[in-house]
Design a protein around this motif. Sequence first.
Motif, short mmCIF file in Angstrom:
data_model
loop_
_atom_site.label_atom_id
_atom_site.label_comp_id
_atom_site.label_asym_id
_atom_site.label_seq_id
_atom_site.Cartn_x
_atom_site.Cartn_y
_atom_site.Cartn_z
N LEU A 10 -4.03 6.18 -2.09
CA LEU A 10 -3.79 4.77 -1.82
C LEU A 10 -2.61 4.66 -0.85
CD1 LEU A 10 -4.03 3.52 -5.50
CD2 LEU A 10 -5.74 3.15 -3.71
N LEU A 11 -2.88 4.20 0.35
CA LEU A 11 -1.84 4.08 1.36
C LEU A 11 -0.96 2.85 1.10
CD1 LEU A 11 -4.04 4.81 4.50
CD2 LEU A 11 -2.47 6.42 3.38
N MET A 12 0.33 2.97 1.39
CA MET A 12 1.23 1.82 1.36
C MET A 12 1.07 1.04 2.67
SD MET A 12 2.57 2.68 -1.54
CE MET A 12 2.63 4.21 -2.48
N THR A 13 1.54 -0.20 2.66
CA THR A 13 1.53 -1.02 3.87
C THR A 13 2.96 -1.26 4.32
OG1 THR A 13 -0.50 -2.15 3.18
CG2 THR A 13 0.76 -3.15 4.95
N ASP A 22 3.16 -2.59 10.11
CA ASP A 22 3.57 -1.46 10.96
C ASP A 22 2.46 -0.40 10.92
OD1 ASP A 22 4.75 0.66 12.25
OD2 ASP A 22 6.24 1.05 10.67
N VAL A 23 1.53 -0.51 11.83
CA VAL A 23 0.38 0.40 11.84
C VAL A 23 0.84 1.84 12.08
CG1 VAL A 23 -1.80 0.96 12.97
CG2 VAL A 23 -1.20 -1.43 12.54
N GLY A 24 1.87 2.01 12.89
CA GLY A 24 2.38 3.36 13.12
C GLY A 24 2.85 4.02 11.84
N GLY A 25 3.44 3.23 10.94
CA GLY A 25 3.86 3.76 9.65
C GLY A 25 2.67 4.16 8.79
N GLU A 49 -0.22 -3.74 -1.29
CA GLU A 49 0.09 -5.17 -1.22
C GLU A 49 -1.08 -5.98 -0.68
OE1 GLU A 49 4.41 -5.99 -0.18
OE2 GLU A 49 4.30 -3.86 0.37
N TYR A 50 -2.23 -5.73 -1.28
CA TYR A 50 -3.49 -6.39 -0.90
C TYR A 50 -3.33 -7.91 -0.79
CZ TYR A 50 -8.19 -8.33 -1.56
OH TYR A 50 -9.33 -9.06 -1.43
N ASP A 51 -2.65 -8.50 -1.75
CA ASP A 51 -2.58 -9.96 -1.82
C ASP A 51 -1.86 -10.60 -0.65
OD1 ASP A 51 -3.95 -9.94 -4.21
OD2 ASP A 51 -2.15 -10.04 -5.46
N VAL A 255 8.96 8.62 6.63
CA VAL A 255 7.57 8.30 6.95
C VAL A 255 7.46 6.88 7.50
CG1 VAL A 255 5.22 8.15 6.05
CG2 VAL A 255 6.80 9.89 5.17
N ILE A 256 8.22 5.94 6.94
CA ILE A 256 8.22 4.57 7.43
C ILE A 256 9.64 4.16 7.81
CG2 ILE A 256 6.18 3.97 6.10
CD1 ILE A 256 7.95 2.52 4.10
#
Length: 291
Positions: A10-13, A22-25, A49-51, A255-256
């Motif tokens: 599950l990737l973080m946003t 931040d798509v690069g992250g 953070e889908y919501d 990473v971010i």
Amino acid sequence: MKTLTGVNTLLMTPFSESGAIDVGGIYRQIDRVLEAGVTSVVVQGKIGEYDTYTMDERRDTARAVVEYVAGRVPVGVGIINAEFDYGLQVGEVARSVGADYVMSRPPVEGVIRDYFLRLADIIPVMLYDQGVRGDLSISDDILPLTEATENIIALKISGIPDKNYEAKGLLKTPVLCGWDLMSLLAYQMGADGVISGSATLVPSHEVKLYELVKDNRWDEARALYYDKLVPILNYCTFDPHAYSVCKYILHYLGVIENSSVRPPNPDAGETRAREVYEVLKRVGVLEAESI
């Protein structure tokens, strides 16, 4: 599509200072987890953070992830606590950008069976057993769905690990543990793999744990799990600050760029951030240095 056994991530946003995604992250997370050997990646899950996503952001981010992964592993898109029609719309978006599957909780309203069958007509589904209306029954709810369509391709169990016994006895689809703190127990009860946020934080640990389990090297698996993973997971589960804590971990790992979350998710605060940093040093994930 490859089977969804093993370590699904599950990737973080990550967000920029202005609040944009931040798509690069996300790409840096993908690089890291693929190098570790994960089975698949999911964007926009609960820990992602889908919501907080708009539909346009769902489409653009899912497309970006699909294009970046470029077929190296399957890509899933999360559908978490959505209304019936909205969930189906997200499924259409996922299909339109080339995602391989969706990971969906039951809808917050409407007939659950109808929802999953209609969603499965759109795109393959990893069925998530927990919803705001309660957990789905393996025998009464999930088994009939898998008998009605071949497009239920995996089951995520985030309830009690004991459900793995029943699921493995009744279902032909892969059964995955979705409760990170119970994954070792779930493996012992027959789980075919995990779908976890910790696989984004420490992917090499999660992949190694899976390999040890498959080799029946249980003492080594326990040492890795209890000495390295559990101290970290204690800060990332069942807490309203979990989203932010996970972001701090990825930030400390380089990473971010920052640990920002979107409202209503709260920032973890300096005390939690400092303590999780100390935990990361003690379990050997970070070098001892000041922050």
